[in-house]
Structures are given as structure tokens and as C-alpha cells.
Design an enzyme around this catalytic site. Structure first.
Site, PDB file in Angstrom:
ATOM      1  N   GLY A  48      23.825 -36.498 -87.754  1.00 22.87           N
ATOM      2  CA  GLY A  48      22.413 -36.634 -88.098  1.00 22.87           C
ATOM      3  C   GLY A  48      22.069 -36.626 -89.573  1.00 22.87           C
ATOM      4  N   ASP A 106      15.645 -26.867 -85.596  1.00 24.88           N
ATOM      5  CA  ASP A 106      14.710 -26.753 -84.479  1.00 24.88           C
ATOM      6  C   ASP A 106      14.683 -25.272 -84.054  1.00 24.88           C
ATOM      7  OD1 ASP A 106      13.054 -27.807 -82.410  1.00 24.88           O
ATOM      8  OD2 ASP A 106      14.754 -28.014 -81.076  1.00 24.88           O
ATOM      9  N   LYS A 134      11.273 -27.337 -88.136  1.00 26.71           N
ATOM     10  CA  LYS A 134      10.168 -27.106 -87.193  1.00 26.71           C
ATOM     11  C   LYS A 134       9.981 -25.593 -87.081  1.00 26.71           C
ATOM     12  CE  LYS A 134      11.309 -31.004 -84.069  1.00 26.71           C
ATOM     13  NZ  LYS A 134      11.846 -31.323 -82.720  1.00 26.71           N
ATOM     14  N   PHE A 155       9.086 -34.344 -81.071  1.00 25.06           N
ATOM     15  CA  PHE A 155      10.408 -34.981 -81.086  1.00 25.06           C
ATOM     16  C   PHE A 155      10.342 -36.241 -81.947  1.00 25.06           C
ATOM     17  CE2 PHE A 155      13.936 -37.551 -79.734  1.00 25.06           C
ATOM     18  CZ  PHE A 155      14.958 -36.611 -79.745  1.00 25.06           C
TER      19      PHE A 155
HETATM   20  P1  IMP Z   1      18.737 -26.302 -83.115  1.00 26.91           P
HETATM   21  O1  IMP Z   1      20.090 -25.705 -82.904  1.00 26.91           O
HETATM   22  O2  IMP Z   1      17.809 -26.048 -81.960  1.00 26.91           O
HETATM   23  O3  IMP Z   1      18.098 -25.937 -84.433  1.00 26.91           O
HETATM   24  O4  IMP Z   1      18.914 -27.851 -83.035  1.00 26.91           O
HETATM   25  C1  IMP Z   1      19.249 -28.626 -84.052  1.00 26.91           C
HETATM   26  C2  IMP Z   1      19.760 -29.959 -83.549  1.00 26.91           C
HETATM   27  O5  IMP Z   1      19.008 -30.490 -82.444  1.00 26.91           O
HETATM   28  C3  IMP Z   1      19.608 -30.939 -84.673  1.00 26.91           C
HETATM   29  O6  IMP Z   1      20.752 -30.956 -85.494  1.00 26.91           O
HETATM   30  C4  IMP Z   1      19.391 -32.241 -83.936  1.00 26.91           C
HETATM   31  O7  IMP Z   1      20.644 -32.818 -83.649  1.00 26.91           O
HETATM   32  C5  IMP Z   1      18.720 -31.852 -82.646  1.00 26.91           C
HETATM   33  N1  IMP Z   1      17.255 -32.040 -82.726  1.00 26.91           N
HETATM   34  C6  IMP Z   1      16.299 -31.075 -82.776  1.00 26.91           C
HETATM   35  N2  IMP Z   1      15.074 -31.594 -82.847  1.00 26.91           N
HETATM   36  C7  IMP Z   1      15.237 -32.940 -82.850  1.00 26.91           C
HETATM   37  C8  IMP Z   1      14.309 -34.049 -82.938  1.00 26.91           C
HETATM   38  O8  IMP Z   1      13.076 -33.922 -83.021  1.00 26.91           O
HETATM   39  N3  IMP Z   1      14.872 -35.283 -82.920  1.00 26.91           N
HETATM   40  C9  IMP Z   1      16.210 -35.497 -82.846  1.00 26.91           C
HETATM   41  N4  IMP Z   1      17.107 -34.489 -82.784  1.00 26.91           N
HETATM   42  C10 IMP Z   1      16.623 -33.228 -82.785  1.00 26.91           C
HETATM   43 MG    MG Z   2      22.304 -32.343 -85.657  1.00 28.60          MG
END
Ligand code: IMP
Ligand code: MG
Length: 178
Positions: A48, A106, A134, A155
Site C-alpha cells: 500500500g 485504521d 483514521k 473506506f
Molecule cells: P489497521 O491494522 O486496522 O490499522 O489496518 C491497516 C491496514 O488496513 C492498512 O495498511 C490497509 O491495508 C488496510 N486499510 C484500512 N483502511 C483502509 C481503507 O480505507 N482503504 C484501503 N485499505 C485500508
Molecule cells: Mg497496508
């Protein structure tokens, strides 16, 4: 393009290429200033962060090394829930100042595990620099020191971020239509 369809979903334009560039200009200046004399290692989280990393690193004109990792998520039997292992760290980061480049924070669970593992590998310091944060979705106490943009709990796709593998190559960022 004001609206796009990816697989079964419709997305509308949220941030233009120019708006993203402006946000990256601002965060790059902070990172360049803070790490001017630290000879940091930038650890880019694939896939990403590839587009963000290339745009940010061009602007952070200081002595630095760049390396790449992937994060493998799996549901273990541990009570802690999903585990996230880092793969491909092929550089010795002992005693180094590390800056993690991530697409989006996220819940913060991925970054929590990544930061712990980088300290486990001997990093002297680890800061997170994310294109998006976020704050309302965050469930961990991980600190996102540098966030190019803080966004609501929507999203999004584009500029490296995907929906089911698609959309990473979009130059702008698009938000899922409700
Ligand atoms: P976390 O572990 O919940 O912070 O998730 C992070 C990962 O989830 C990021 O590296 C993204 O790959 C994916 N992710 C979270 N939100 C989004 C979004 O709005 N669009 C696309 N990928 C997301
Ligand atoms: Mg990622």
C-alpha cells in the site's frame, strides 16, 4: 473522473492528485527537518505505501537508507487476536532511527505489531509516518507521529490503497459511496 466503479462498488472522488501532493509536501518537510542528522532507515510497508513512499522520499532530501517489508496477517490462537508478522526485513537496523512509511492507519493493530517487531530487531527509535490516519477507528495506543492527512472513518482507494487488489494505481483518492 468524478466517479469510478471497482468490482461491485462505486467510489466518488475524494482527494485530487494536487491535494495529495500538498499534504505530502507538508509532512515531508517535517520529516526532513526532524531527521536531518539522524541517517534514518525508512521502512516502507508494501504494497500500500509504494506510491506514498516514492513521493515522500523524493522530497526528504537527507542522508537516509530505504528498505521494504511486507506484513503477513493471520489469526493465531492467541487471545491477542490477529497477529501481524513482518517479512523481508533484510537490513540490520540495530541502533538505527527507523521511520515506518505506511499507507493508512485504521485500527492501528498492524502498526502496533510492526513497531514492536522493529524494536525487537534493535531499532533505537521507531516513528510512524502514514499517508492517512483514521483517528476515530484507532483501537490501540500506537502514536502516528506523522500523518499527511487525518480522515473520517470512510473506506478509500487510490494512491496505493486497494479494494480487493484493485485501485492502487489511481492517481487520486476515491471514497466508497454509501
Ligand atoms: P489497521 O491494522 O486496522 O490499522 O489496518 C491497516 C491496514 O488496513 C492498512 O495498511 C490497509 O491495508 C488496510 N486499510 C484500512 N483502511 C483502509 C481503507 O480505507 N482503504 C484501503 N485499505 C485500508
Ligand atoms: Mg497496508
Amino acid at each position: 473522473m468524478q466517479e469510478i466503479t471497482i468490482l461491485d462498488k462505486t467510489f466518488s472522488l475524494y482527494l485530487s492528485e494536487a491535494e495529495i501532493a500538498g499534504a505530502i509536501d507538508r509532512v515531508s518537510a517535517l520529516v526532513a527537518h526532524d531527521y536531518k542528522d539522524a541517517k534514518p532507515v525508512f521502512v516502507v510497508v508494501l504494497s500500500g505505501a509504494f506510491m506514498f513512499a516514492s513521493e515522500l522520499l523524493k522530497r526528504v532530501d537527507i542522508p537516509a537508507e530505504v528498505t521494504f517489508i511486507r506484513v503477513k496477517s493471520y489469526d493465531g490462537m492467541q487471545t491477542t487476536g490477529a497477529m501481524h508478522s513482518i517479512l523481508g526485513l533484510d537490513m540490520d537496523i540495530k541502533g538505527r532511527a527507523v521511520v515506518v512509511l505506511e499507507d493508512i492507519v485504521d485500527t492501528g493493530l498492524t502498526m502496533k505489531h510492526v513497531v514492536e517487531q522493529l524494536y525487537g530487531a534493535g531499532a533505537a527509535s521507531v516513528d510512524i509516518c502514514a499517508l492517512f490516519h483514521k483517528p476515530a477507528a484507532q483501537k490501540t495506543n500506537v502514536i502516528v507521529k506523522y500523518a499527511a492527512m487525518k480522515i473520517p472513518n470512510d473506506f478509500i482507494v487510490g494512491f496505493g490503497l486497494d479494494y480487493d487488489g484493485y485501485g492502487r494505481n489511481l492517481a487520486g483518492v476515491y471514497k466508497l459511496k454509501q
